[in-house]
Structures are given as structure tokens and as C-alpha cells.
Enzyme design. Structure first.
Site, PDB file in Angstrom:
ATOM      1  N   CYS A  86      55.691  32.864  53.912  1.00  0.00           N
ATOM      2  CA  CYS A  86      56.322  33.277  52.823  1.00  0.00           C
ATOM      3  C   CYS A  86      57.754  34.031  53.130  1.00  0.00           C
ATOM      4  CB  CYS A  86      55.351  34.464  52.291  1.00  0.00           C
ATOM      5  SG  CYS A  86      53.695  34.139  51.941  1.00  0.00           S
ATOM      6  N   HIS A 104      53.448  39.545  48.198  1.00  0.00           N
ATOM      7  CA  HIS A 104      52.925  38.401  47.672  1.00  0.00           C
ATOM      8  C   HIS A 104      51.284  38.452  47.281  1.00  0.00           C
ATOM      9  CE1 HIS A 104      52.056  34.073  46.792  1.00  0.00           C
ATOM     10  NE2 HIS A 104      51.666  33.839  48.178  1.00  0.00           N
ATOM     11  N   HIS A 106      47.632  36.861  45.967  1.00  0.00           N
ATOM     12  CA  HIS A 106      46.715  35.748  45.492  1.00  0.00           C
ATOM     13  C   HIS A 106      45.689  36.253  44.528  1.00  0.00           C
ATOM     14  CE1 HIS A 106      47.493  32.498  48.934  1.00  0.00           C
ATOM     15  NE2 HIS A 106      48.871  32.950  48.367  1.00  0.00           N
ATOM     16  N   GLU A 127      50.605  50.409  27.187  1.00  0.00           N
ATOM     17  CA  GLU A 127      51.353  51.789  28.073  1.00  0.00           C
ATOM     18  C   GLU A 127      51.633  51.261  29.530  1.00  0.00           C
ATOM     19  OE1 GLU A 127      52.265  55.858  28.346  1.00  0.00           O
ATOM     20  OE2 GLU A 127      51.853  54.429  26.666  1.00  0.00           O
ATOM     21  N   HIS A 183      48.534  29.276  42.140  1.00  0.00           N
ATOM     22  CA  HIS A 183      48.895  30.000  43.638  1.00  0.00           C
ATOM     23  C   HIS A 183      48.681  31.447  43.684  1.00  0.00           C
ATOM     24  CE1 HIS A 183      51.427  29.607  47.347  1.00  0.00           C
ATOM     25  NE2 HIS A 183      51.013  30.671  47.410  1.00  0.00           N
TER      26      HIS A 183
END
Length: 225
Positions: A86, A104, A106, A127, A183
Site C-alpha cells: 500500500c 487501508h 478491507h 448524525e 477491494h
């Protein structure tokens, strides 16, 4: 993170990244070695390794990079660890948004939303929007504001998402997140605390949106007072 903390401090990235990885694992966001976390402190960028059990990462298994994305310190372990796939995407957030952290996930909710939507996920009049900031103004969204999270198509390799993510970020300057279809999602902010809060709120909203879809409720109602 502007303050330089000693390595013994619980919020130093060496300690914080493993803690957050465990939290993400418990939430189902980083199972099967998936997901990733990067935090900036001073001039250094701390990145979790790739292809490892995220809930078992130790403080001596973190990579340290400079602004050129060069490794300035390898993990202090005999394990042959690989830097996160990443990383180029984290640096999109650092270079284009001056972010202090990029996360990141998943999450199943993110993946489902990416399948339900075409180019954007949009939701308003909830809210929990107030826990997410407009990336340009830095002000929190309001109850009547619309959260827009753009979606890009997945690729065979994570690094190949770099250009399309950057293009998407240019097109959506107010967004603090990008969904990758089938992804997961990338979320960033000025600090790790704000990034953590944002990803939690967005994940909540996506989970809610899935249930609203099942009940035939609109994500952007026009008749709410």
C-alpha cells in the site's frame, strides 16, 4: 503527528501501528493479512509490513521511510519482512493532502458498497456524518451535508492503483477517502486520531446504507426537515 515522541511512548508509531492493526483485525478490516496502516511523525513515515498477520505485528517490525519513499530504517528483526504494498498509495495522501496518517481497510461493508454504487457512494441526513471532515475546509460535515466517497476500479497489483487513486483525489478534493471496487478503502486525515475517527464513521455509514437499501430507504432523502 507534529510532536516527536520517544519510542517508549504508547503513541509512537512503532507502538501505535501494531495496536491499531489489532483493532482493525478485531473489526474484520485487516483479516487474512489484508489492510494496512501508515503514520507520519516529524520527517519520517512509518509503514506496517505486508503479507503478515496484522494482529501479530510487533513494534520492531515497522518500516521507516523518508519523504522520497526511501527506506531509512528497516524493521529491527531477523524476519525477512516486505514493505506494505500500500506504500505508494499512502504517499498519495501524504504528498497530495499533507496527511498525517493513511489507513487501508478491507471491510466487508466497503466492498459491498463498492458493488452497490457506480462511481460514488453518497449519503446525507445521518448524525454520524459529523465525525468526518471536508478535506478542503477541514470543517466537520453537518447533518444535512452529503458525504461523497469516489470509487476506482481494482487492479491485479496494489501499486497499480497509484495513478487512478491520485487522479480521483484531484477530481474529489473535498473527500478524505477513496473506495476501491471489490477491494476496500483508503482513508486519510491530518492526524491518526482524525483518520481513525473518519474510517470508523464512514464504515458505520456504509453498514447503515446497506441496511437502508434492504429496507427501501433513500441514502439522500429530499424530504427531511
Amino acid at each position: 503527528m507534529s510532536v516527536i515522541l520517544p519510542e517508549s511512548h504508547p503513541e509512537h508509531p512503532f507502538n501505535l501501528i501494531p495496536e491499531l492493526c489489532r483493532r482493525f483485525y478485531d473489526l474484520g478490516w485487516a483479516t487474512g493479512t489484508g489492510g494496512g496502516i501508515s503514520i507520519k511523525m516529524g520527517d519520517n513515515y512509518y509503514v506496517a509490513p505486508s503479507g503478515v498477520q496484522k494482529e501479530r505485528i510487533k513494534s520492531n517490525e515497522i518500516f521507516v521511510l523518508n519523504s522520497s519513499q526511501d527506506i531509512v530504517e528497516k524493521p529491527r528483526t531477523d524476519k525477512q519482512l516486505k514493505m506494505s504494498e500500500c506504500t505508494p498509495l499512502f504517499f498519495n495522501a501524504y504528498r497530495m493532502r499533507n496527511a498525517g496518517a493513511c489507513l487501508h481497510t478491507h471491510s466487508v461493508k466497503c466492498v459491498l458498497i463498492s458493488l452497490l454504487c457506480d462511481r460514488e457512494f453518497r449519503i446525507s441526513h445521518i448524525e454520524m456524518l459529523k465525525g468526518i471532515s471536508n478535506n478542503e475546509t477541514k470543517k466537520a460535515l453537518g447533518f444535512r451535508d452529503t458525504l461523497i466517497v469516489p470509487i476506482i476500479e481494482n487492479t491485479d497489483f496494489e501499486k497499480d492503483l497509484t495513478a487512478s487513486m491520485a487522479e480521483c483525489m484531484e477530481k474529489y478534493p473535498e473527500s478524505c477517502a477513496v473506495l476501491v471496487r471489490r477491494h476496500g478503502m483508503y482513508v486519510w486525515s491530518d492526524t491518526w486520531q482524525k483518520a481513525k475517527g473518519a474510517v470508523e464513521c464512514i464504515d458505520y455509514l456504509m453498514g447503515l446504507a446497506i441496511q437502508m437499501k434492504q429496507l427501501g430507504l433513500e441514502w439522500e432523502p429530499k424530504d427531511v426537515k
